[in-house]
Design a protein around this motif. Structure first.
Motif, PDB file in Angstrom:
ATOM      1  N   GLY A  68      31.663   2.317  63.798  1.00 42.77           N
ATOM      2  CA  GLY A  68      30.723   3.263  63.218  1.00 42.77           C
ATOM      3  C   GLY A  68      29.695   2.571  62.350  1.00 42.77           C
ATOM      4  N   ILE A  69      28.860   3.379  61.737  1.00 46.17           N
ATOM      5  CA  ILE A  69      27.783   2.901  60.882  1.00 46.17           C
ATOM      6  C   ILE A  69      27.664   3.825  59.675  1.00 46.17           C
ATOM      7  N   CYS A  70      27.469   3.244  58.500  1.00 44.68           N
ATOM      8  CA  CYS A  70      27.296   4.034  57.283  1.00 44.68           C
ATOM      9  C   CYS A  70      25.851   4.530  57.177  1.00 44.68           C
ATOM     10  N   VAL A  71      25.688   5.722  56.631  1.00 40.29           N
ATOM     11  CA  VAL A  71      24.357   6.268  56.381  1.00 40.29           C
ATOM     12  C   VAL A  71      24.337   6.915  55.005  1.00 40.29           C
ATOM     13  N   THR A  72      23.141   6.991  54.410  1.00 42.41           N
ATOM     14  CA  THR A  72      22.964   7.661  53.131  1.00 42.41           C
ATOM     15  C   THR A  72      21.714   8.522  53.181  1.00 42.41           C
ATOM     16  N   GLY A  73      21.671   9.507  52.301  1.00 41.40           N
ATOM     17  CA  GLY A  73      20.533  10.412  52.240  1.00 41.40           C
ATOM     18  C   GLY A  73      20.811  11.540  51.267  1.00 41.40           C
ATOM     19  N   HIS A  74      20.410  12.750  51.629  1.00 42.65           N
ATOM     20  CA  HIS A  74      20.620  13.900  50.747  1.00 42.65           C
ATOM     21  C   HIS A  74      20.602  15.194  51.552  1.00 42.65           C
ATOM     22  N   PHE A  75      21.085  16.247  50.927  1.00 43.23           N
ATOM     23  CA  PHE A  75      21.041  17.586  51.498  1.00 43.23           C
ATOM     24  C   PHE A  75      20.130  18.439  50.633  1.00 43.23           C
ATOM     25  N   ASP A  76      19.087  18.985  51.245  1.00 42.24           N
ATOM     26  CA  ASP A  76      18.183  19.908  50.561  1.00 42.24           C
ATOM     27  C   ASP A  76      18.637  21.327  50.850  1.00 42.24           C
ATOM     28  N   SER A  77      19.304  21.937  49.884  1.00 40.14           N
ATOM     29  CA  SER A  77      19.769  23.314  50.041  1.00 40.14           C
ATOM     30  C   SER A  77      18.621  24.275  49.761  1.00 40.14           C
ATOM     31  N   ASN A  78      18.428  25.250  50.656  1.00 45.70           N
ATOM     32  CA  ASN A  78      17.339  26.208  50.476  1.00 45.70           C
ATOM     33  C   ASN A  78      17.771  27.464  49.721  1.00 45.70           C
ATOM     34  N   GLY A  79      19.059  27.561  49.381  1.00 46.71           N
ATOM     35  CA  GLY A  79      19.576  28.703  48.624  1.00 46.71           C
ATOM     36  C   GLY A  79      20.090  29.838  49.475  1.00 46.71           C
ATOM     37  N   ASP A  80      19.817  29.827  50.790  1.00 48.43           N
ATOM     38  CA  ASP A  80      20.239  30.953  51.630  1.00 48.43           C
ATOM     39  C   ASP A  80      21.745  30.980  51.865  1.00 48.43           C
ATOM     40  N   GLY A  81      22.389  29.832  51.751  1.00 46.98           N
ATOM     41  CA  GLY A  81      23.835  29.805  51.934  1.00 46.98           C
ATOM     42  C   GLY A  81      24.583  30.607  50.891  1.00 46.98           C
ATOM     43  N   ALA A  82      23.927  30.887  49.749  1.00 46.07           N
ATOM     44  CA  ALA A  82      24.568  31.679  48.691  1.00 46.07           C
ATOM     45  C   ALA A  82      24.851  33.108  49.135  1.00 46.07           C
ATOM     46  N   LEU A  83      24.230  33.554  50.219  1.00 48.42           N
ATOM     47  CA  LEU A  83      24.548  34.869  50.769  1.00 48.42           C
ATOM     48  C   LEU A  83      26.000  34.941  51.229  1.00 48.42           C
ATOM     49  N   LEU A  84      26.576  33.789  51.590  1.00 48.63           N
ATOM     50  CA  LEU A  84      27.945  33.744  52.097  1.00 48.63           C
ATOM     51  C   LEU A  84      28.927  33.117  51.126  1.00 48.63           C
ATOM     52  N   SER A  85      28.438  32.197  50.274  1.00 50.93           N
ATOM     53  CA  SER A  85      29.365  31.419  49.455  1.00 50.93           C
ATOM     54  C   SER A  85      28.787  31.141  48.078  1.00 50.93           C
ATOM     55  N   ALA A  87      29.653  28.538  46.491  1.00 50.05           N
ATOM     56  CA  ALA A  87      29.764  27.084  46.330  1.00 50.05           C
ATOM     57  C   ALA A  87      28.474  26.506  45.770  1.00 50.05           C
ATOM     58  N   SER A  88      28.613  25.533  44.876  1.00 49.06           N
ATOM     59  CA  SER A  88      27.443  24.956  44.208  1.00 49.06           C
ATOM     60  C   SER A  88      26.488  24.301  45.189  1.00 49.06           C
ATOM     61  N   VAL A  89      26.986  23.848  46.345  1.00 51.55           N
ATOM     62  CA  VAL A  89      26.136  23.200  47.331  1.00 51.55           C
ATOM     63  C   VAL A  89      25.087  24.142  47.902  1.00 51.55           C
ATOM     64  N   PHE A  90      25.320  25.449  47.778  1.00 50.50           N
ATOM     65  CA  PHE A  90      24.382  26.417  48.339  1.00 50.50           C
ATOM     66  C   PHE A  90      23.384  26.947  47.313  1.00 50.50           C
ATOM     67  N   ALA A  91      23.502  26.476  46.075  1.00 49.71           N
ATOM     68  CA  ALA A  91      22.427  26.743  45.114  1.00 49.71           C
ATOM     69  C   ALA A  91      21.234  25.870  45.491  1.00 49.71           C
ATOM     70  N   LYS A  92      20.046  26.406  45.376  1.00 47.14           N
ATOM     71  CA  LYS A  92      18.860  25.656  45.788  1.00 47.14           C
ATOM     72  C   LYS A  92      18.771  24.352  45.007  1.00 47.14           C
ATOM     73  N   GLY A  93      18.601  23.249  45.733  1.00 46.09           N
ATOM     74  CA  GLY A  93      18.531  21.956  45.079  1.00 46.09           C
ATOM     75  C   GLY A  93      18.803  20.826  46.054  1.00 46.09           C
ATOM     76  N   ARG A  94      18.889  19.611  45.529  1.00 41.72           N
ATOM     77  CA  ARG A  94      19.100  18.414  46.337  1.00 41.72           C
ATOM     78  C   ARG A  94      20.404  17.745  45.910  1.00 41.72           C
ATOM     79  N   TYR A  95      21.214  17.364  46.906  1.00 39.72           N
ATOM     80  CA  TYR A  95      22.530  16.788  46.646  1.00 39.72           C
ATOM     81  C   TYR A  95      22.700  15.492  47.445  1.00 39.72           C
ATOM     82  N   ALA A  96      23.205  14.448  46.769  1.00 36.75           N
ATOM     83  CA  ALA A  96      23.345  13.139  47.398  1.00 36.75           C
ATOM     84  C   ALA A  96      24.393  13.170  48.500  1.00 36.75           C
ATOM     85  N   VAL A  97      24.144  12.401  49.565  1.00 36.42           N
ATOM     86  CA  VAL A  97      25.018  12.356  50.730  1.00 36.42           C
ATOM     87  C   VAL A  97      25.318  10.904  51.098  1.00 36.42           C
ATOM     88  N   VAL A  98      26.583  10.623  51.343  1.00 38.69           N
ATOM     89  CA  VAL A  98      27.018   9.401  52.007  1.00 38.69           C
ATOM     90  C   VAL A  98      27.722   9.828  53.279  1.00 38.69           C
TER      91      VAL A  98
END
Length: 354
Positions: A68-85, A87-98
């Motif tokens: 495999g290969i490692c990758v890095t980046g981020h998740f830009d949450s648009n806030g729409d996931g809060a309709l279902l959950s 979870a803090s990841v669905f609050a609008k914002g940017r979250y680091a990703v490995v």
């Protein structure tokens, strides 16, 4: 490297690849004490031993998805996931990703041409010390439903200790006795593998529960859909045994890669505890685009950020919970054993070197 001849892929080898496609990285040992499926007859060590029996020894590497290969980046949450959950990841914002992109199998030198499945694992770092770990494949279903069936599948794929060869009759007998595997085989036959890591859709496979701000629970399955158009792998790609790594690195030199994270909500009649059954596509199904996964860098797995990460799909933030799918607990426990083995092997190698 790019002009090496393609290696032939027999249907027998393809079946072997299918058989081990769903266990990604090895995981944290804490889960061994909290899963209920362990028993003297069936336990995580037997599952990992069975994975090891499908290939030659490769100390220090993951027992499946070793290449495999490692990758890095981020998740830009648009806030729409809060309709279902909630979870803090669905609050609008940017979250680091490995993350880690990989192919199935326990051989870190495997030819990419042998792989009919691509896999993507992620760790999102969230507020309040939480994390969300996802382990996804480019197939929406798994070949078997239970840990016992997985063990039987791996045993059918094992090498003979004397000859080092597999017995295709054993795998065929397994498939004949497990009709639930037909959905997986049918998907593979109808969907050629993508030409790269960057134009594949990745599926969470198992169902999970989301809990919203009012405590309402729903079952969902997620998928990560690329912005880059799908293209089937062709003979030109297969000339390089490492074309997946090469092409990903080439794409990233042109700019970041993007996928959209969709959550598909269960409808009446959908199974929520069986990874071998795909939910029917329907225009009536609620489907939410929760944001954009952005990958902007890749590193080798030897020294990249994903090297010592365990991508356990049951590591979840508040607002997301596992379903009753028995494979989730089994994967968590098996990853723990695998992680312990490979880290012990690495420590022993360092001690010998000094």
């Amino acid at each position: 490297m790019r002009d090496q001849p393609a290696r032939p892929r027999s249907s027998r080898r393809t079946l072997r690849t299918f058989a081990v496609c769903a266990i990604p990285a090895a995981l944290a040992a804490v889960f061994l004490s909290c899963v209920g499926w362990l028993s003297p007859r069936l336990n995580a060590r037997r599952i990992v031993n069975a994975f090891e029996a499908t290939t030659t020894p490769h100390p220090g590497f993951r027992r499946n998805h070793a290449k495999g290969i490692c990758v890095t980046g981020h998740f830009d949450s648009n806030g729409d996931g809060a309709l279902l959950s909630r979870a803090s990841v669905f609050a609008k914002g940017r979250y680091a990703v490995v993350g880690r992109l990989s192919i199935p199998g326990g051989d870190p030198g495997e030819d990419d041409a042998a792989a009919t499945v691509r896999s993507l694992a992620l760790r999102m770092t969230l507020p309040r010390g939480e994390e969300w770990r996802l382990a996804m494949n480019s197939t929406p279903v798994f070949p078997v439903r239970t840990p016992q069936a997985l063990l039987e599948q791996l045993q059918a794929d094992a090498r003979d200790p004397r000859t080092g060869r597999r017995d295709p009759a054993k795998m065929q007998a397994f498939l004949d006795s497990h009709p639930e595997a037909r959905a997986f085989r049918r998907f593979i036959e109808q969907h050629p593998p993508s030409s790269g890591y960057d134009n594949a859709t990745y599926y969470g496979i198992s169902a999970f529960q989301t809990i919203d701000a009012h405590g309402i629970r729903r079952f969902v399955r997620w998928e990560v859909v690329p912005d880059k158009p799908y293209r089937a792998v062709d003979a030109g790609d297969l000339r390089d045994p490492d074309f997946l790594f090469y092409d990903l690195s080439k794409s990233l030199r042109k700019g970041p890669l993007r996928w959209h994270l969709f959550m598909n909500v269960a409808m009446p009649g959908d199974t929520t505890d069986d990874s071998t059954r795909q939910w029917v596509s329907s225009p009536r199904r609620p489907r939410i685009d929760a944001g954009t996964l952005v990958i902007d860098r890749a590193q080798t797995q030897i020294d990249g950020a994903c090297r010592d990460l365990a991508f356990d799909p049951t590591v979840l933030p508040d607002g997301i919970a596992p379903s009753a799918d028995p494979l989730l607990a089994a994967r968590s426990a098996a990853y723990a054993v695998s992680l312990q083995r490979r880290t012990s092997e690495e420590a022993a190698a360092r001690a010998r070197a000094h």
